[in-house]
Design a protein around this motif. Sequence first.
Motif, PDB file in Angstrom:
ATOM      1  N   ILE A 130       0.859  -1.193   0.000  1.00 28.27           N
ATOM      2  CA  ILE A 130       0.000   0.000   0.000  1.00 28.27           C
ATOM      3  C   ILE A 130       0.888   1.233   0.000  1.00 28.27           C
ATOM      4  O   ILE A 130       1.725   1.403   0.893  1.00 28.27           O
ATOM      5  N   SER A 131       0.727   2.072  -1.006  1.00 31.24           N
ATOM      6  CA  SER A 131       1.488   3.315  -1.097  1.00 31.24           C
ATOM      7  C   SER A 131       0.628   4.470  -0.593  1.00 31.24           C
ATOM      8  O   SER A 131      -0.424   4.767  -1.181  1.00 31.24           O
ATOM      9  N   ILE A 132       1.070   5.088   0.504  1.00 28.45           N
ATOM     10  CA  ILE A 132       0.353   6.249   1.023  1.00 28.45           C
ATOM     11  C   ILE A 132       0.444   7.397   0.027  1.00 28.45           C
ATOM     12  O   ILE A 132      -0.514   8.138  -0.190  1.00 28.45           O
ATOM     13  N   TYR A 133       1.610   7.540  -0.596  1.00 24.66           N
ATOM     14  CA  TYR A 133       1.824   8.644  -1.529  1.00 24.66           C
ATOM     15  C   TYR A 133       0.867   8.558  -2.732  1.00 24.66           C
ATOM     16  O   TYR A 133       0.219   9.543  -3.090  1.00 24.66           O
ATOM     17  N   SER A 134       0.788   7.366  -3.337  1.00 25.43           N
ATOM     18  CA  SER A 134      -0.064   7.238  -4.532  1.00 25.43           C
ATOM     19  C   SER A 134      -1.500   6.883  -4.188  1.00 25.43           C
ATOM     20  O   SER A 134      -2.357   6.874  -5.081  1.00 25.43           O
ATOM     21  N   GLN A 135      -1.761   6.549  -2.892  1.00 30.61           N
ATOM     22  CA  GLN A 135      -3.107   6.143  -2.461  1.00 30.61           C
ATOM     23  C   GLN A 135      -3.596   4.950  -3.308  1.00 30.61           C
ATOM     24  O   GLN A 135      -4.719   4.953  -3.833  1.00 30.61           O
ATOM     25  N   LYS A 136      -2.738   3.942  -3.377  1.00 34.75           N
ATOM     26  CA  LYS A 136      -3.083   2.745  -4.129  1.00 34.75           C
ATOM     27  C   LYS A 136      -2.664   1.492  -3.383  1.00 34.75           C
ATOM     28  O   LYS A 136      -1.677   1.503  -2.635  1.00 34.75           O
ATOM     29  N   LEU A 137      -3.426   0.431  -3.587  1.00 34.14           N
ATOM     30  CA  LEU A 137      -3.103  -0.889  -3.051  1.00 34.14           C
ATOM     31  C   LEU A 137      -2.689  -1.777  -4.228  1.00 34.14           C
ATOM     32  O   LEU A 137      -3.352  -1.793  -5.271  1.00 34.14           O
ATOM     33  N   PRO A 150      -7.432   1.948  -6.101  1.00 34.14           N
ATOM     34  CA  PRO A 150      -7.284   3.133  -5.248  1.00 34.14           C
ATOM     35  C   PRO A 150      -7.776   2.874  -3.832  1.00 34.14           C
ATOM     36  O   PRO A 150      -8.671   2.054  -3.610  1.00 34.14           O
ATOM     37  N   VAL A 151      -7.183   3.590  -2.877  1.00 31.00           N
ATOM     38  CA  VAL A 151      -7.577   3.466  -1.469  1.00 31.00           C
ATOM     39  C   VAL A 151      -7.706   4.860  -0.873  1.00 31.00           C
ATOM     40  O   VAL A 151      -7.336   5.862  -1.485  1.00 31.00           O
ATOM     41  N   SER A 152      -8.227   4.891   0.351  1.00 30.01           N
ATOM     42  CA  SER A 152      -8.211   6.099   1.175  1.00 30.01           C
ATOM     43  C   SER A 152      -7.563   5.725   2.492  1.00 30.01           C
ATOM     44  O   SER A 152      -8.113   4.929   3.257  1.00 30.01           O
ATOM     45  N   SER A 153      -6.397   6.281   2.753  1.00 32.73           N
ATOM     46  CA  SER A 153      -5.716   6.006   4.018  1.00 32.73           C
ATOM     47  C   SER A 153      -6.085   7.077   5.039  1.00 32.73           C
ATOM     48  O   SER A 153      -6.993   7.895   4.813  1.00 32.73           O
ATOM     49  N   GLU A 209     -17.577   7.373  -0.688  1.00 34.47           N
ATOM     50  CA  GLU A 209     -17.567   6.865  -2.061  1.00 34.47           C
ATOM     51  C   GLU A 209     -16.835   7.793  -3.026  1.00 34.47           C
ATOM     52  O   GLU A 209     -16.244   7.352  -3.997  1.00 34.47           O
ATOM     53  N   ASP A 210     -16.908   9.090  -2.764  1.00 32.01           N
ATOM     54  CA  ASP A 210     -16.277  10.064  -3.657  1.00 32.01           C
ATOM     55  C   ASP A 210     -14.904  10.512  -3.148  1.00 32.01           C
ATOM     56  O   ASP A 210     -14.361  11.497  -3.625  1.00 32.01           O
ATOM     57  N   HIS A 211     -14.362   9.772  -2.158  1.00 29.75           N
ATOM     58  CA  HIS A 211     -13.067  10.165  -1.606  1.00 29.75           C
ATOM     59  C   HIS A 211     -11.959   9.158  -1.848  1.00 29.75           C
ATOM     60  O   HIS A 211     -10.852   9.318  -1.338  1.00 29.75           O
ATOM     61  N   LEU A 212     -12.235   8.091  -2.597  1.00 31.47           N
ATOM     62  CA  LEU A 212     -11.171   7.126  -2.882  1.00 31.47           C
ATOM     63  C   LEU A 212     -10.022   7.842  -3.597  1.00 31.47           C
ATOM     64  O   LEU A 212     -10.228   8.622  -4.527  1.00 31.47           O
ATOM     65  N   GLY A 213      -8.800   7.577  -3.130  1.00 34.07           N
ATOM     66  CA  GLY A 213      -7.645   8.275  -3.675  1.00 34.07           C
ATOM     67  C   GLY A 213      -7.225   9.458  -2.839  1.00 34.07           C
ATOM     68  O   GLY A 213      -6.235  10.118  -3.137  1.00 34.07           O
ATOM     69  N   THR A 214      -7.998   9.718  -1.747  1.00 31.67           N
ATOM     70  CA  THR A 214      -7.701  10.846  -0.854  1.00 31.67           C
ATOM     71  C   THR A 214      -7.668  10.357   0.589  1.00 31.67           C
ATOM     72  O   THR A 214      -8.560   9.602   0.997  1.00 31.67           O
ATOM     73  N   PRO A 215      -6.671  10.738   1.378  1.00 32.56           N
ATOM     74  CA  PRO A 215      -6.622  10.318   2.792  1.00 32.56           C
ATOM     75  C   PRO A 215      -7.750  10.969   3.592  1.00 32.56           C
ATOM     76  O   PRO A 215      -7.772  12.191   3.749  1.00 32.56           O
ATOM     77  N   VAL A 216      -8.688  10.179   4.074  1.00 27.72           N
ATOM     78  CA  VAL A 216      -9.823  10.729   4.822  1.00 27.72           C
ATOM     79  C   VAL A 216     -10.181   9.902   6.065  1.00 27.72           C
ATOM     80  O   VAL A 216     -10.995  10.346   6.880  1.00 27.72           O
ATOM     81  N   SER A 217      -9.608   8.700   6.212  1.00 20.79           N
ATOM     82  CA  SER A 217     -10.056   7.819   7.301  1.00 20.79           C
ATOM     83  C   SER A 217      -9.401   8.199   8.631  1.00 20.79           C
ATOM     84  O   SER A 217      -8.594   9.129   8.702  1.00 20.79           O
ATOM     85  N   HIS A 218      -9.741   7.426   9.691  1.00 21.11           N
ATOM     86  CA  HIS A 218      -9.114   7.637  10.995  1.00 21.11           C
ATOM     87  C   HIS A 218      -7.793   6.873  11.121  1.00 21.11           C
ATOM     88  O   HIS A 218      -7.214   6.820  12.200  1.00 21.11           O
ATOM     89  N   GLY A 219      -7.358   6.237  10.062  1.00 22.73           N
ATOM     90  CA  GLY A 219      -6.095   5.499  10.080  1.00 22.73           C
ATOM     91  C   GLY A 219      -6.167   4.168   9.345  1.00 22.73           C
ATOM     92  O   GLY A 219      -5.153   3.627   8.927  1.00 22.73           O
ATOM     93  N   ALA A 227     -13.532  -4.167  -5.168  1.00 21.11           N
ATOM     94  CA  ALA A 227     -12.133  -4.529  -4.873  1.00 21.11           C
ATOM     95  C   ALA A 227     -12.005  -5.108  -3.469  1.00 21.11           C
ATOM     96  O   ALA A 227     -11.249  -6.058  -3.242  1.00 21.11           O
ATOM     97  N   ALA A 228     -12.728  -4.543  -2.500  1.00 22.27           N
ATOM     98  CA  ALA A 228     -12.625  -5.008  -1.119  1.00 22.27           C
ATOM     99  C   ALA A 228     -13.050  -6.474  -0.997  1.00 22.27           C
ATOM    100  O   ALA A 228     -12.392  -7.270  -0.321  1.00 22.27           O
ATOM    101  N   GLU A 229     -14.136  -6.818  -1.625  1.00 18.55           N
ATOM    102  CA  GLU A 229     -14.611  -8.210  -1.554  1.00 18.55           C
ATOM    103  C   GLU A 229     -13.607  -9.156  -2.223  1.00 18.55           C
ATOM    104  O   GLU A 229     -13.322 -10.240  -1.711  1.00 18.55           O
ATOM    105  N   ARG A 230     -13.061  -8.732  -3.360  1.00 14.84           N
ATOM    106  CA  ARG A 230     -12.078  -9.560  -4.061  1.00 14.84           C
ATOM    107  C   ARG A 230     -10.836  -9.788  -3.207  1.00 14.84           C
ATOM    108  O   ARG A 230     -10.343 -10.914  -3.082  1.00 14.84           O
ATOM    109  N   ILE A 231     -10.335  -8.707  -2.596  1.00 12.46           N
ATOM    110  CA  ILE A 231      -9.128  -8.812  -1.762  1.00 12.46           C
ATOM    111  C   ILE A 231      -9.409  -9.680  -0.544  1.00 12.46           C
ATOM    112  O   ILE A 231      -8.590 -10.515  -0.153  1.00 12.46           O
ATOM    113  N   TYR A 232     -10.568  -9.499   0.076  1.00 13.43           N
ATOM    114  CA  TYR A 232     -10.942 -10.273   1.267  1.00 13.43           C
ATOM    115  C   TYR A 232     -10.963 -11.773   0.937  1.00 13.43           C
ATOM    116  O   TYR A 232     -10.442 -12.603   1.686  1.00 13.43           O
ATOM    117  N   ASN A 233     -11.569 -12.119  -0.194  1.00 14.55           N
ATOM    118  CA  ASN A 233     -11.687 -13.537  -0.561  1.00 14.55           C
ATOM    119  C   ASN A 233     -10.347 -14.157  -0.951  1.00 14.55           C
ATOM    120  O   ASN A 233     -10.138 -15.351  -0.786  1.00 14.55           O
TER     121      ASN A 233
END
Length: 244
Positions: A130-137, A150-153, A209-219, A227-233
């Motif tokens: 996971i790259s914090i800089y590029s916001q990608k997994l 894309p992710v939101s860190s 939903e409109d914030h993927l690619g931008t750091p917005v979470s609590h960590g 993508a989440a379901e695919r990665i989880y499985n």
Amino acid sequence: MRYLLVALFMFFPGIVLANGLVDSDFDGVPDRDEIEIYKTNPNLSDTDGDGYSDWIELTTGYTPLEAKPLRLEDSDFDGDGLSDKMELNFKTDIGNSDTDGDGFSDGGEVHGGYDPLLNGGAKLEKRIDISIYSQKLYYFMGGVLMFETPVSSGIYDTTPKGQFHIENKHPKAWSSYGLWMPYWMALTPDGKYGIHELPIWPSGYREGEDHLGTPVSHGCVRVGMEAAERIYNLTEVGTEVNIY
């Protein structure tokens, strides 16, 4: 120059490249690689007759085995469910649907998490970067990049960096912030940080939903829905995760 090339063909039918390998058709691809890897004709510089040499097609990402323009990631020469691009990445035989001869197709083995080069049920090692800089997994299997998403860190650089391992999983974990975290995979033993799908409030509202690619979470690291379901499985407890 044209006459010089003709002369070279006449008197040196098997030109030797700087790496010491023979290239009979002067297309820039050694005979050994044409035969063993790419399944092209070592005596014909343009195997599929589309006007582009095998070397040009391979270096620009197109298959030299199909006259119509077809990218390597869209071509499956042996019909085993694994694209020619992935066959080259995994070093499997693009002309043999079952490289290790264990009765299972290369595509079936890779998509099931098994090594297509080793029979006996050997598993492919999985890794998440996971790259914090590029916001990608980035998801790897057997050292091969399978896909990125894309992710939101964490906002204000609150996502911890370093090497982690998936501690536990839950299809729908509850957050202390009062919302659901689908496809939860814990990164730390205390469960404070993890990877999960975009969270859902009890009202049903989907957060971020409109914030993927931008750091917005609590960590935590938020991932889009499909993508989440695919990665989880795909991911087992203990899978290595590198955050940088």
